[in-house]
Each structure stands twice: as C-alpha cells, then as structure tokens.
Enzyme design. Structure first.
Site, PDB file in Angstrom:
ATOM      1  N   ARG A 241       1.316 -18.499  33.418  1.00 39.12           N
ATOM      2  CA  ARG A 241       0.112 -17.712  33.691  1.00 39.12           C
ATOM      3  C   ARG A 241       0.534 -16.386  34.302  1.00 39.12           C
ATOM      4  O   ARG A 241       1.373 -16.338  35.200  1.00 39.12           O
ATOM      5  CB  ARG A 241      -0.836 -18.448  34.645  1.00 39.12           C
ATOM      6  CG  ARG A 241      -1.644 -19.567  33.990  1.00 39.12           C
ATOM      7  CD  ARG A 241      -2.659 -19.017  33.002  1.00 39.12           C
ATOM      8  NE  ARG A 241      -3.491 -20.054  32.410  1.00 39.12           N
ATOM      9  CZ  ARG A 241      -3.231 -20.666  31.263  1.00 39.12           C
ATOM     10  NH1 ARG A 241      -2.117 -20.371  30.602  1.00 39.12           N
ATOM     11  NH2 ARG A 241      -4.059 -21.579  30.783  1.00 39.12           N
ATOM     12  N   GLU A 270      -4.667 -10.247  31.428  1.00 38.09           N
ATOM     13  CA  GLU A 270      -4.658 -10.164  29.966  1.00 38.09           C
ATOM     14  C   GLU A 270      -6.048 -10.414  29.382  1.00 38.09           C
ATOM     15  O   GLU A 270      -6.878 -11.085  30.016  1.00 38.09           O
ATOM     16  CB  GLU A 270      -3.650 -11.170  29.389  1.00 38.09           C
ATOM     17  CG  GLU A 270      -3.998 -12.642  29.643  1.00 38.09           C
ATOM     18  CD  GLU A 270      -2.966 -13.602  29.068  1.00 38.09           C
ATOM     19  OE1 GLU A 270      -3.339 -14.347  28.132  1.00 38.09           O
ATOM     20  OE2 GLU A 270      -1.812 -13.598  29.557  1.00 38.09           O
ATOM     21  N   HIS A 289       0.527 -13.969  24.422  1.00 40.40           N
ATOM     22  CA  HIS A 289       0.140 -15.346  24.741  1.00 40.40           C
ATOM     23  C   HIS A 289       0.171 -16.234  23.479  1.00 40.40           C
ATOM     24  O   HIS A 289      -0.832 -16.828  23.093  1.00 40.40           O
ATOM     25  CB  HIS A 289      -1.255 -15.373  25.378  1.00 40.40           C
ATOM     26  CG  HIS A 289      -1.471 -16.570  26.256  1.00 40.40           C
ATOM     27  ND1 HIS A 289      -2.234 -16.540  27.384  1.00 40.40           N
ATOM     28  CD2 HIS A 289      -1.020 -17.856  26.174  1.00 40.40           C
ATOM     29  CE1 HIS A 289      -2.263 -17.717  27.969  1.00 40.40           C
ATOM     30  NE2 HIS A 289      -1.530 -18.540  27.242  1.00 40.40           N
TER      31      HIS A 289
END
Length: 338
Positions: A241, A270, A289
C-alpha cells in the site's frame, strides 16, 4: 433478482468470463464507475438497491455509507487489502465483508516485487530508454548491483512476503531478514528468513521490500526517521500500500542519495498523474498497481469474489473469505444457515 455492483473495477470477469457468467445466471451485474472521493450518504444513495458490491481500492466505504445503505448484504474486496472498508461499521449494520485470500495473489504479487527489485538494481528501464533514444554507446553509464550476497529485508511475512523471502533466499542466495510482529522465528525460517526487529532490518538491509497491510499502526511506517537508519545506497520496493511510505520522506531520501532506487506498484494517493514529483527521478520505477494482474492472479480474485457471493445467495456463510466472521454472531442482513 439479486443485483451486483462492480465498482471502479474493469478487470472483473475479463480474464474469467465463465465466472462472470455464473453470477449473471443468478443476478443482475452492473459495472459502475464513481469518483474516488465519493463517500458517505452520497455513495450509499448511488449504490442503494444493490445486494452485493465487488469493490476496488476506491472509493472509501465509511461508517456513514453503511448507516445509509439498507440493501447491501455483502461487500467483496476484489483484492487482499480492505483498508477502504470500515469493517466495524459494516459489522454493526449486519453487512458481511470478504476479501481475496492471500494465496490467490501470492505468486503474482511476489513475482512483481522481485521484478521491480531487479529492474531498479540493474537499471533496466534506464537502459531500455537509452536504446530507444539511439544512445546505445552510452551503455557504460548503466552500472547496476548484484542481488546475490546482499541482505534483503522484508517487512511483513504473510502470504506474499513469505514467497518473496523464498525467492530471494533460495533463488538469489541472498541473506533475508524479516520484520513481522505476528509470526515466530520458526515460521520465518521455513522461508529462509531470519526474524529481526525493525531497526535491525533498516540498518542491515541493502534492499527493503514492504509487504505489510495498511493499518493505523503501519501508516507512514517508513518516514524520515526510518530512512535515516537505512544504509546509504539502499533500494526500496513497495507492492503493498502506498501509504506505508511517507512520500515526502522518500523524496528527501532520493535527493540525499541515501536511497539509490525505488520500485513501486503502489503510491500514496493513487492514482497519480504524469506530474507526480516521484516521476522526475530516473532511478524510480512505478507501475500502476498491477501486482495481481496475471491471468492466474485475476482469475483467482474473480473466483474468490464470485464464490463468496454465491455462497450467500445459497444461504451459506463464506467463512474462508470473511474479514468479519463476528458478524455471524451479531446477526447479518443475509438469511444464512448457521
């Protein structure tokens, strides 16, 4: 008929259309995009009438959302982490929360973490850019480092972190140290890792990889103080994360030369734009991601979400996926057999 909202995720069902079809046989499925800042009552009203939500990393499903949405039976995170879901509020309202078991994403995310590490250590992106720019003759400027013989520090030794430990210890002959307050030394040794405290890991590691969940305790667990303790020339990789790392502190570490390179699949706040300050550094590699984005990983995620939903429709508790099993004692909105 049951209704399912797939929110902010366009990958669900793409790799596994047969899984999507199974759900479509018993429910109406709508793919819905919402602003990542939408939350609370407004989000609840937008998703009212849906019995199931397949949730991405955004938006935030907070207490106000659960208090104002009366139709929801289950919210299934299309991933491992569930930090954007207020689990306590969901439990109080009788809503089941599920996630994808770490085993479904284990290899995919672990392999990307290793790929990012290798990319930064051997400056793969920088070298490839030289070739594209017609600067082959400048290859002498590209000097990387070996992984073999280095000390690799892993923060978080769960499903993914343990696989990363295996790869570095057994595949690269690296010394692996790990910090995880929730596991024992014998468990760590199974994956070729030596369990140490966080300060020791920060001081001794040539490469540091983050595989911890995002909680109140782990938010910005890597800040200026922690970076000051690191070796000069350290490589930092994060596929967990973005909020585990203080971005401003990371930038200072890059500017000072303390950090030699960074590989990120997750970034604080993000999604980020092309003007993000980290993107000006050539020794920083950022991917959007994509940790679980392999055919195997995405199918496993889809299957887990679908199985959890189908179990609830059949009146069964999806125990292997549940984040809040205590909701079964408290009472769920779903009519489950006990």
């Amino acid at each position: 008929m049951y209704k399912i909202a797939v929110v902010n995720s366009r990958s669900f069902g793409v790799i596994a259309p047969d899984v999507l079809q199974k759900l479509q046989e018993v429910a109406q499925i709508d793919f819905i995009d919402v602003e990542k800042t939408l939350r609370g009552k407004a989000l609840a009203e937008k998703l009212e009438g849906y019995h199931f939500i397949i949730a991405s990393v955004t938006p935030l499903y907070d207490r106000e959302f659960f208090e104002n949405n009366r139709s929801l039976l289950l919210i299934a995170r299309h991933g491992i982490g569930y930090d954007n879901v207020d689990v306590d509020a969901a439990t109080e309202q009788g809503v089941i929360v599920t996630r994808v078991p770490g085993s479904r994403e284990r290899d995919a995310v672990a392999e990307l973490a290793v790929a990012l590490c290798l990319n930064v250590a051997r400056k793969v992106c920088q070298a490839a850019t030289l070739v594209r720019e017609g600067k082959w003759a400048e290859r002498g400027k590209i000097v990387g480092v070996n992984i073999s013989g280095k000390t690799v520090g892993i923060i978080g030794l769960g499903n993914i972190g343990s696989r990363v430990a295996e790869i570095f210890s057994r595949g690269f002959n690296a010394k692996v140290v790990a910090y995880d307050p929730f596991v024992g030394k014998d468990y760590a040794a199974r994956f070729g890792a030596e369990l140490v405290d966080l300060d020791t890991l920060l001081r001794e590691s040539d490469i540091i990889l983050l595989h911890a969940p995002l909680t109140k305790e782990t938010y910005h667990m890597i800040g200026e103080k922690e970076i000051d303790k690191m070796k000069k020339g350290v490589i930092v990789v994060n596929t967990a994360r973005g909020e585990l790392i203080d971005t401003n502190a990371l930038i200072k570490g890059l500017e000072s030369g303390k950090i030699a390179g960074v590989g990120l699949d997750v970034v604080e706040g993000e999604p980020i734009g092309a003007d993000h300050p980290l993107l000006k550094y050539r020794n920083v590699v950022i991917t959007p991601h994509i940790g679980a984005n392999t055919y195997e990983g995405l199918r496993g995620m889809d299957e887990a979400n679908a199985d959890a939903i189908l179990k609830v429709i059949r009146g069964e508790a999806p125990l292997e996926y549940m984040v809040n099993p205590e909701v079964l004692k408290r009472g769920t909105r779903a009519n489950l057999r006990t």
